[in-house]
Design a protein around this motif. Sequence first.
Motif, PDB file in Angstrom:
ATOM      1  N   MET A   1       0.827  -1.183   0.000  1.00 10.47           N
ATOM      2  CA  MET A   1       0.000   0.000   0.000  1.00 10.47           C
ATOM      3  C   MET A   1       0.868   1.243   0.000  1.00 10.47           C
ATOM      4  O   MET A   1       0.625   2.155  -0.763  1.00 10.47           O
ATOM      5  CB  MET A   1      -0.938  -0.035   1.212  1.00 10.47           C
ATOM      6  CG  MET A   1      -2.014   0.998   1.212  1.00 10.47           C
ATOM      7  SD  MET A   1      -1.666   2.675   1.773  1.00 10.47           S
ATOM      8  CE  MET A   1      -0.808   2.405   3.260  1.00 10.47           C
ATOM      9  N   LEU A   2       1.873   1.302   0.833  1.00 14.55           N
ATOM     10  CA  LEU A   2       2.730   2.480   0.917  1.00 14.55           C
ATOM     11  C   LEU A   2       3.442   2.741  -0.406  1.00 14.55           C
ATOM     12  O   LEU A   2       3.558   3.879  -0.842  1.00 14.55           O
ATOM     13  CB  LEU A   2       3.743   2.322   2.057  1.00 14.55           C
ATOM     14  CG  LEU A   2       4.594   3.547   2.357  1.00 14.55           C
ATOM     15  CD1 LEU A   2       3.722   4.767   2.634  1.00 14.55           C
ATOM     16  CD2 LEU A   2       5.505   3.275   3.530  1.00 14.55           C
ATOM     17  N   THR A   3       3.865   1.678  -1.071  1.00 14.43           N
ATOM     18  CA  THR A   3       4.519   1.826  -2.373  1.00 14.43           C
ATOM     19  C   THR A   3       3.565   2.473  -3.374  1.00 14.43           C
ATOM     20  O   THR A   3       3.957   3.371  -4.119  1.00 14.43           O
ATOM     21  CB  THR A   3       4.985   0.453  -2.905  1.00 14.43           C
ATOM     22  OG1 THR A   3       5.894  -0.100  -1.957  1.00 14.43           O
ATOM     23  CG2 THR A   3       5.653   0.586  -4.252  1.00 14.43           C
ATOM     24  N   ASN A   4       2.312   2.035  -3.372  1.00 20.42           N
ATOM     25  CA  ASN A   4       1.332   2.623  -4.285  1.00 20.42           C
ATOM     26  C   ASN A   4       1.043   4.078  -3.950  1.00 20.42           C
ATOM     27  O   ASN A   4       0.871   4.903  -4.847  1.00 20.42           O
ATOM     28  CB  ASN A   4       0.039   1.814  -4.283  1.00 20.42           C
ATOM     29  CG  ASN A   4       0.208   0.485  -4.971  1.00 20.42           C
ATOM     30  OD1 ASN A   4       1.097   0.307  -5.795  1.00 20.42           O
ATOM     31  ND2 ASN A   4      -0.633  -0.466  -4.632  1.00 20.42           N
ATOM     32  N   GLN A  49      -8.682  12.471  -3.184  1.00 20.46           N
ATOM     33  CA  GLN A  49      -9.328  11.442  -3.999  1.00 20.46           C
ATOM     34  C   GLN A  49      -8.382  10.287  -4.299  1.00 20.46           C
ATOM     35  O   GLN A  49      -8.774   9.120  -4.203  1.00 20.46           O
ATOM     36  CB  GLN A  49      -9.841  12.050  -5.304  1.00 20.46           C
ATOM     37  CG  GLN A  49     -11.019  12.972  -5.105  1.00 20.46           C
ATOM     38  CD  GLN A  49     -11.395  13.725  -6.380  1.00 20.46           C
ATOM     39  OE1 GLN A  49     -10.610  13.818  -7.319  1.00 20.46           O
ATOM     40  NE2 GLN A  49     -12.594  14.258  -6.404  1.00 20.46           N
ATOM     41  N   SER A  50      -7.147  10.591  -4.671  1.00 19.01           N
ATOM     42  CA  SER A  50      -6.169   9.537  -4.983  1.00 19.01           C
ATOM     43  C   SER A  50      -5.909   8.654  -3.765  1.00 19.01           C
ATOM     44  O   SER A  50      -5.853   7.433  -3.874  1.00 19.01           O
ATOM     45  CB  SER A  50      -4.855  10.149  -5.464  1.00 19.01           C
ATOM     46  OG  SER A  50      -5.025  10.770  -6.706  1.00 19.01           O
ATOM     47  N   CYS A  51      -5.742   9.281  -2.615  1.00 14.62           N
ATOM     48  CA  CYS A  51      -5.490   8.534  -1.388  1.00 14.62           C
ATOM     49  C   CYS A  51      -6.657   7.620  -1.052  1.00 14.62           C
ATOM     50  O   CYS A  51      -6.480   6.435  -0.772  1.00 14.62           O
ATOM     51  CB  CYS A  51      -5.224   9.506  -0.242  1.00 14.62           C
ATOM     52  SG  CYS A  51      -4.943   8.715   1.348  1.00 14.62           S
ATOM     53  N   GLU A  57      -9.391   0.489  -2.865  1.00 11.08           N
ATOM     54  CA  GLU A  57      -8.993  -0.636  -3.712  1.00 11.08           C
ATOM     55  C   GLU A  57      -8.229  -1.699  -2.936  1.00 11.08           C
ATOM     56  O   GLU A  57      -8.348  -2.887  -3.209  1.00 11.08           O
ATOM     57  CB  GLU A  57      -8.135  -0.137  -4.874  1.00 11.08           C
ATOM     58  CG  GLU A  57      -8.903   0.671  -5.895  1.00 11.08           C
ATOM     59  CD  GLU A  57      -8.022   1.352  -6.924  1.00 11.08           C
ATOM     60  OE1 GLU A  57      -8.584   1.902  -7.879  1.00 11.08           O
ATOM     61  OE2 GLU A  57      -6.782   1.347  -6.791  1.00 11.08           O
ATOM     62  N   GLN A  58      -7.433  -1.264  -1.964  1.00 19.04           N
ATOM     63  CA  GLN A  58      -6.605  -2.202  -1.214  1.00 19.04           C
ATOM     64  C   GLN A  58      -7.183  -2.522   0.163  1.00 19.04           C
ATOM     65  O   GLN A  58      -6.518  -3.147   0.983  1.00 19.04           O
ATOM     66  CB  GLN A  58      -5.190  -1.638  -1.095  1.00 19.04           C
ATOM     67  CG  GLN A  58      -4.556  -1.482  -2.452  1.00 19.04           C
ATOM     68  CD  GLN A  58      -3.131  -0.996  -2.374  1.00 19.04           C
ATOM     69  OE1 GLN A  58      -2.530  -0.900  -1.313  1.00 19.04           O
ATOM     70  NE2 GLN A  58      -2.555  -0.704  -3.516  1.00 19.04           N
TER      71      GLN A  58
END
Length: 102
Positions: A1-4, A49-51, A57-58
């Motif tokens: 998740m952090l990588t994304n 929104q991106s966050c 999703e995850q």
Amino acid sequence: MLTNLKNKLPQSILFTDQDTLLAYSVDATPGLRYLPEVVVVPENEEQVQSCLKLAYEQEFPVTVRGAGTGNSGGALPVKKGIVLSLEKLNVILDLDKDNRTI
């Protein structure tokens, strides 16, 4: 998740250092502390929104935080995950007096 998150958001709004995580692990509620995995401090609507899209999703928990002055633990990341701090989103864009909303 952090990588994304790092791939989708500017590094300047992501925090994983211990001092920041500790600062966002408490509010004004005495005796409660929950350490998040990452703190995101967005500067605009698109970053929020991106966050939230990535978290959805995850299936990653998100705790939304204002100033962190609450006395009931509502801004504490009890399930770890992301603290989404809205402290930089501090401009009133619209005031609707009839419906009492900002």
